[in-house]
Enzyme design. Structure first.
Site, PDB file in Angstrom:
ATOM      1  N   HIS A 125       4.216  42.602 -21.025  1.00 23.32           N
ATOM      2  CA  HIS A 125       5.236  42.899 -21.628  1.00 23.32           C
ATOM      3  C   HIS A 125       5.125  43.327 -22.663  1.00 23.32           C
ATOM      4  CE1 HIS A 125       9.435  42.371 -23.964  1.00 23.32           C
ATOM      5  NE2 HIS A 125       8.402  43.439 -24.249  1.00 23.32           N
ATOM      6  N   LEU A 147       3.643  51.063 -22.956  1.00 21.48           N
ATOM      7  CA  LEU A 147       2.861  52.089 -23.047  1.00 21.48           C
ATOM      8  C   LEU A 147       3.021  53.531 -23.787  1.00 21.48           C
ATOM      9  CD1 LEU A 147       0.211  51.398 -20.097  1.00 21.48           C
ATOM     10  CD2 LEU A 147       0.155  50.754 -22.774  1.00 21.48           C
ATOM     11  N   ARG A 148       4.355  53.283 -23.401  1.00 24.47           N
ATOM     12  CA  ARG A 148       5.305  54.917 -24.231  1.00 24.47           C
ATOM     13  C   ARG A 148       4.933  56.172 -23.582  1.00 24.47           C
ATOM     14  NH1 ARG A 148       8.297  51.615 -26.288  1.00 24.47           N
ATOM     15  NH2 ARG A 148       8.120  50.698 -28.626  1.00 24.47           N
ATOM     16  N   ASN A 158      11.024  51.610 -20.498  1.00 25.88           N
ATOM     17  CA  ASN A 158      11.994  52.080 -21.386  1.00 25.88           C
ATOM     18  C   ASN A 158      10.701  53.385 -22.161  1.00 25.88           C
ATOM     19  OD1 ASN A 158      10.398  51.069 -22.903  1.00 25.88           O
ATOM     20  ND2 ASN A 158      11.803  50.591 -24.491  1.00 25.88           N
ATOM     21  N   ASP A 186      14.767  46.544 -20.669  1.00 21.92           N
ATOM     22  CA  ASP A 186      13.745  45.750 -21.787  1.00 21.92           C
ATOM     23  C   ASP A 186      14.138  46.865 -22.820  1.00 21.92           C
ATOM     24  OD1 ASP A 186      13.064  44.028 -23.731  1.00 21.92           O
ATOM     25  OD2 ASP A 186      11.853  45.769 -23.536  1.00 21.92           O
ATOM     26  N   HIS A 220      15.742  41.620 -21.643  1.00 22.82           N
ATOM     27  CA  HIS A 220      16.389  41.287 -22.753  1.00 22.82           C
ATOM     28  C   HIS A 220      17.488  41.010 -23.632  1.00 22.82           C
ATOM     29  CE1 HIS A 220      15.660  42.869 -26.649  1.00 22.82           C
ATOM     30  NE2 HIS A 220      16.825  43.139 -26.807  1.00 22.82           N
ATOM     31  N   ASP A 261       4.953  42.056 -25.895  1.00 24.77           N
ATOM     32  CA  ASP A 261       5.876  42.836 -26.417  1.00 24.77           C
ATOM     33  C   ASP A 261       4.877  44.023 -27.642  1.00 24.77           C
ATOM     34  OD1 ASP A 261       7.568  43.904 -26.543  1.00 24.77           O
ATOM     35  OD2 ASP A 261       8.750  42.678 -27.757  1.00 24.77           O
ATOM     36  N   PHE A 311      12.285  49.203 -34.740  1.00 24.81           N
ATOM     37  CA  PHE A 311      11.791  47.471 -34.392  1.00 24.81           C
ATOM     38  C   PHE A 311      10.826  47.293 -32.881  1.00 24.81           C
ATOM     39  CE2 PHE A 311      16.533  46.991 -34.063  1.00 24.81           C
ATOM     40  CZ  PHE A 311      16.996  45.746 -35.205  1.00 24.81           C
ATOM     41  N   GLY A 312       9.888  46.777 -33.766  1.00 20.02           N
ATOM     42  CA  GLY A 312       8.651  46.289 -32.655  1.00 20.02           C
ATOM     43  C   GLY A 312       7.011  46.494 -33.373  1.00 20.02           C
TER      44      GLY A 312
END
Ligand SMILES: [Zn+2]
Length: 437
Positions: free
Chosen positions: A63, A66-67, A97, A155, A182, A308, A326-327
């Protein structure tokens, strides 16, 4: 590729029940096996002296955000896999995502070809469950499995439509890949910033109740039982979610789940000073939730640990807590955080921690024999100095982002080297200490 000998380390390979000082031989990217004392006399081999260190299978993170494509300012496949290597991870599974969402052959091919040129660790991507992660129209799952998708996930968002989840699980049974969810009821969670409880009341922030996660978990395990598909519950974080998973497992339902290092070690107290670095989704729970997660890790209800890793820019995380995304990042601190907070105080045994970072995640998404050091397995290894103490500093991160609540925190147990397919991709051993032929 030549031969590499990793000598005199404490080899801990939970899947093979090995925990002893050994010399490991690697050739052409695969594990050959344990070497006899005179193997190091082989002058053509590279030698890495791991005396005093732990040598274990490379960590596997199922999970990871890597954007890339879309938010290369936060992370790229290059920077994210360097962060992975620095944290001892030899395999990561990027979440789709991105922008655009990975929901087509073209998207998957982009990730795989970029990984080929830029990644220093193994990259096994997922694809989205629904087109654009809009929750409406399913992707071509069969096609995407053929092109390398290791699982399917929306997710970042939950799958609210139970009909879509039912169909996805039916296909998952057909193609033998998991659906990773998720779990969050978006109506119950609407507008929430943190866990609903004592701390959210005190801060006057809107909370997300634990049941926002658990009602979705309960629905998912029922649908998995009904369809025979494999549901994987991502980042399980609340006590209420564990009972439906435990009961479903006892009935033989194909359900697996993961927990993050931060949910195992931090609570909503971390937000008392409105620290946006501790704002994650699902939110950090209460101490009671944390204790329930540890118990579930020990009794096998929780299958594995996943980071995550969710990089964000300083500009975004400097926003007020209600607006910040978030994150948190996690690849580079995961092992030390878990070792320091859970293993050193005797809460969980070291072999269990290593198993939950290696063979256990490999089993969830069918990556075996990765995650173990069996003869013939890919030579993915992590070498850790369990005695090294260090303080987490912004400057140490290979990740492009700095959104960690652990900056300034002292930890123990540091990755010394990471080997992927027999190649040293990260090393903090003094220069020249690995002699390569
Ligand atoms: Zn998520």
């Amino acid at each position: 590729m030549g031969k590499l000998i990793v000598k005199n380390g404490r080899v801990l390979d939970p899947a093979n029940r090995i925990d002893s000082v050994q010399t490991l031989e690697i050739e052409n990217g695969v594990v050959l096996g344990f070497a006899s004392k005179d193997a190091t006399a082989d002058s053509s081999a590279g030698i890495l002296d791991a005396s005093g260190c732990l040598v274990c299978p490379g960590f596997i993170d199922i999970h990871t955000h890597l954007r890339e494509p879309g938010r290369e300012d936060k992370e790229t496949i290059l920077s994210g896999t360097r962060a992975a290597a620095a944290g001892g991870f030899t395999t990561v599974c990027p979440i789709p995502n991105t922008n655009p969402v990975i929901d087509s052959q073209t998207g998957l091919k982009f990730i795989l070809s970029r990984a080929e040129t830029d990644a220093c660790v193994n990259v096994f991507p997922y694809a989205a469950v629904t087109k654009g992660q809009a929750g409406e129209e399913m992707v071509e799952m069969g096609d995407l499995v053929y092109y390398g998708a290791r699982g399917f996930t929306d997710d970042g968002r939950p799958i609210m439509n139970a009909e879509i989840m039912r169909r996805a699980l039916e296909y998952s049974a057909m193609f033998n890949v998991p659906i990773l969810d998720h779990c969050e009821d978006s109506h119950l969670a609407e507008g929430g910033v943190m866990h609903e409880g004592r701390v959210s009341n005190r801060l006057g922030l809107k909370g997300i109740p634990g049941i926002a996660e658990s009602v979705q978990v309960a629905r998912d395990v029922e649908l998995a039982e009904f369809t025979g598909g494999h549901i994987h519950i991502m980042h399980v974080s609340k006590r209420e979610s564990l009972e439906p998973i435990r009961r479903a497992k006892a009935r033989g339902v194909k359900v697996t789940c993961e927990v993050t290092p931060h949910h195992l070690t931090l609570t909503d107290d971390a937000l008392l000073d409105f620290n946006t670095a501790a704002k994650v989704n699902p939110p950090l729970g209460s101490e009671d939730d944390r204790e329930a997660l540890i118990e579930a890790l020990l009794d096998g209800t929780i299958d594995c640990i996943a980071t995550d890793h969710a990089p964000h820019t300083d500009i975004e995380k400097d926003l007020p807590i209600t607006e910040a995304p978030f994150g948190m990042i996690g690849l580079e601190t995961a092992f030390a955080l878990l070792y320091t907070r859970l293993v050193i105080p005797g809460i969980i045994p070291l072999p269990l921690l290593i198993e939950k970072l290696t063979s256990a995640p490999a089993r969830v998404i069918h990556l075996e024999p990765r995650g173990m050091l069996s003869a013939g397995a890919p030579a993915d290894l992590t070498i850790v100095d369990l005695f090294e103490e260090f303080t987490v500093e912004e400057s140490m991160f290979q990740s492009k982002s700095r959104n960690s609540p652990l900056i300034g925190v002292p930890l123990q147990g540091r990755v010394r080297a990471t080997i992927v397919g027999g190649k040293v991709v990260h090393s903090r051993f003094p220069k020249g200490s690995v002699t390569l032929s």
